[in-house]
Design a protein around this motif. Structure first.
Motif, short mmCIF file in Angstrom:
data_model
loop_
_atom_site.label_atom_id
_atom_site.label_comp_id
_atom_site.label_asym_id
_atom_site.label_seq_id
_atom_site.Cartn_x
_atom_site.Cartn_y
_atom_site.Cartn_z
N LYS A 15 8.90 65.44 75.94
CA LYS A 15 8.56 64.38 75.05
C LYS A 15 9.23 63.78 75.01
N SER A 16 10.24 64.30 74.84
CA SER A 16 11.66 63.71 74.98
C SER A 16 12.43 62.61 75.86
N ILE A 17 11.90 63.66 76.80
CA ILE A 17 12.18 62.29 77.68
C ILE A 17 11.67 60.80 78.39
N ALA A 21 11.78 62.55 65.85
CA ALA A 21 10.61 63.14 64.57
C ALA A 21 10.20 64.29 65.09
N ASP A 22 11.15 64.93 65.79
CA ASP A 22 11.00 66.17 65.64
C ASP A 22 11.79 67.01 65.28
N LEU A 23 11.11 67.60 63.72
CA LEU A 23 11.60 67.60 62.04
C LEU A 23 12.87 68.95 61.74
N ALA A 35 15.94 68.25 66.20
CA ALA A 35 16.28 67.17 66.82
C ALA A 35 17.59 66.87 67.99
N ASN A 36 17.29 66.34 69.21
CA ASN A 36 18.17 66.51 69.86
C ASN A 36 18.32 65.20 70.54
N LEU A 37 17.46 64.10 70.55
CA LEU A 37 17.81 62.99 70.77
C LEU A 37 18.83 62.06 71.25
N LEU A 66 8.31 57.56 68.08
CA LEU A 66 8.61 58.86 67.19
C LEU A 66 7.63 59.63 68.46
N ASP A 67 9.76 60.33 68.71
CA ASP A 67 9.85 61.80 69.85
C ASP A 67 8.97 62.44 68.39
N LEU A 68 7.65 63.17 69.16
CA LEU A 68 7.49 64.15 67.52
C LEU A 68 7.37 65.96 68.37
MG LIG Z 1 11.69 66.65 72.09
#
Ligand SMILES: [Mg+2]
Ligand SMILES: Nc1ncnc2c1ncn2[C@@H]1O[C@H](COP(=O)(O)OP(=O)(O)OP(=O)(O)O)[C@@H](O)[C@H]1O
Length: 330
Positions: free
Chosen positions: A34-36, A57-59, A62-64, A137-139
């Motif tokens: 998802k993040s990629i 938005a990965d509460l 968070a790693n973006l 939004l990256d969930l």
């Molecule tokens: Mg992720």
């Protein structure tokens, strides 16, 4: 103190007024990409000249910023939610990619675990006030209400799947949960419909309702109007699929399988396959090095696929907007 009580810039304005296109990237399982995917969508949109804000938005994790090669971030969503800063624009930090700003997640926020629905909508509305053509939004993984509500708010609902059978099941589960969250919210506290929805979502195994078709019929028996409303919710649910880490030819069928199952059991007709992203060693290597180089490397197969995918989405949405403008309204 409730950290989600928002700052004064949260006016009641719709995204359309700013023409910000809202994307949410979800998918039930952790580690599917998802993040990629979020990062690549954001990168290519920015490269094509759009103003983009990417929101972590990965509460929970968070790693973006690390994927973007940024070791330290000055501000996170916490600063806004706890009112240290009064506007989201102040926490949308510049990234090494021109045109791309990042809002970092708020993993340390206590109380965020269970915000009220209205508070989440307020936060989303505040986000649409950001000066951006696209908000992505990256969930996080999973199907908790926060994740689903952010997913449902966005026009571009992107579900990331991977081709393994268990991952497919998980991906379908995520889509079903999102659709049923929308249905549940629409018919909340309707005592005649609640038991039917429970039968359709496995909460009453004695008398299950297996398909959306059956649920629609059951709604119609209560009242034709409810069935009509249910059909509207389903037809408004436009889903975009990205199949990630595709290795073999047969993996390419994964998204088609999901589409068929969504059609058969959920009556979802609007499922668009955006693309198959190949498994790409460079991604893993770059992630390990905290370097975003995989996005820019033109020899990378995944970069090419992402570029084409973003290009076609932009073209399709420009065409449909143009179409909307010239189609006379009744
Ligand atoms: Mg992720
Ligand atoms: N197309 C790909 N090819 C090779 N490796 C990939 C690809 N996409 C993702 N990965 C690998 O999978 C890992 C997990 O990806 P990512 O962090 O985007 O998953 P996620 O769904 O956001 O996970 P989480 O739910 O934990 O947030 C990455 O660190 C990367 O190494």
């Amino acid at each position: 103190m409730n950290v989600l009580q928002l700052s004064p810039d949260t006016k009641q304005q719709s995204p359309e007024e700013f023409n910000t296109r809202l994307w949410a990237v979800g998918g039930g399982k952790g580690g599917v990409g998802k993040s990629i995917v979020s990062l690549n969508l954001a990168y290519w949109l920015a490269k094509l000249g759009h103003k983009v804000v990417l929101v972590d938005a990965d509460l929970g994790g968070a790693n973006l910023h690390t994927l973007l090669g940024m070791k330290f971030v000055q501000h996170t969503l916490s600063d806004y939610l706890s009112k240290k800063v009064d506007s989201l624009d102040k926490i949308a930090i510049d990234t090494p990619v021109p045109g791309l700003r990042l809002i970092c997640g708020a993993s340390d926020i206590v109380g965020l675990a269970n915000p009220k629905y209205a508070q989440k909508m307020k936060l989303m509305r505040a986000m649409t006030l950001l000066k951006a053509d696209h908000l992505i939004l990256d969930l996080g993984a999973g199907t908790d209400y926060n994740t689903l509500d952010f997913f449902l708010y966005c026009t571009y609902k992107v579900a990331v799947i991977t081709p393994q059978p268990t991952a497919l099941q998980n991906g379908y589960g995520f889509i079903k949960s999102a659709l049923y969250r929308a249905i549940n919210r629409a018919f909340e506290r309707n005592l005649r419909l609640e038991p039917l929805i429970k039968r359709a979502t496995g909460q009453n195994l004695n008398d299950p309702i297996a398909t959306m078709e059956e649920l629609t019929e059951a709604f119609a028996e209560v009242d034709e109007g409810y069935a009509k409303r249910l059909k509207e919710i389903i037809s408004n649910f436009h889903l975009y699929l990205i199949s990630n880490m595709v290795k073999k030819d047969k993996d390419r069928k994964a998204a088609e399988i999901i589409r068929t199952v969504c059609q058969k059991y959920l009556n979802l007709d609007q499922v668009t396959l955006l693309g198959n992203i190949p498994y790409d060693n460079q991604i893993e290597e770059c992630v390990a090095r905290m370097s975003p180089a995989f996005m820019t490397n033109t020899k990378s197969q995944s970069a090419l696929e992402f570029y084409q995918l973003v290009n076609s989405v932009i073209k399709e949405s420009n065409d449909s907007e143009r179409g909307n403008r010239i189609t006379p309204t009744a």
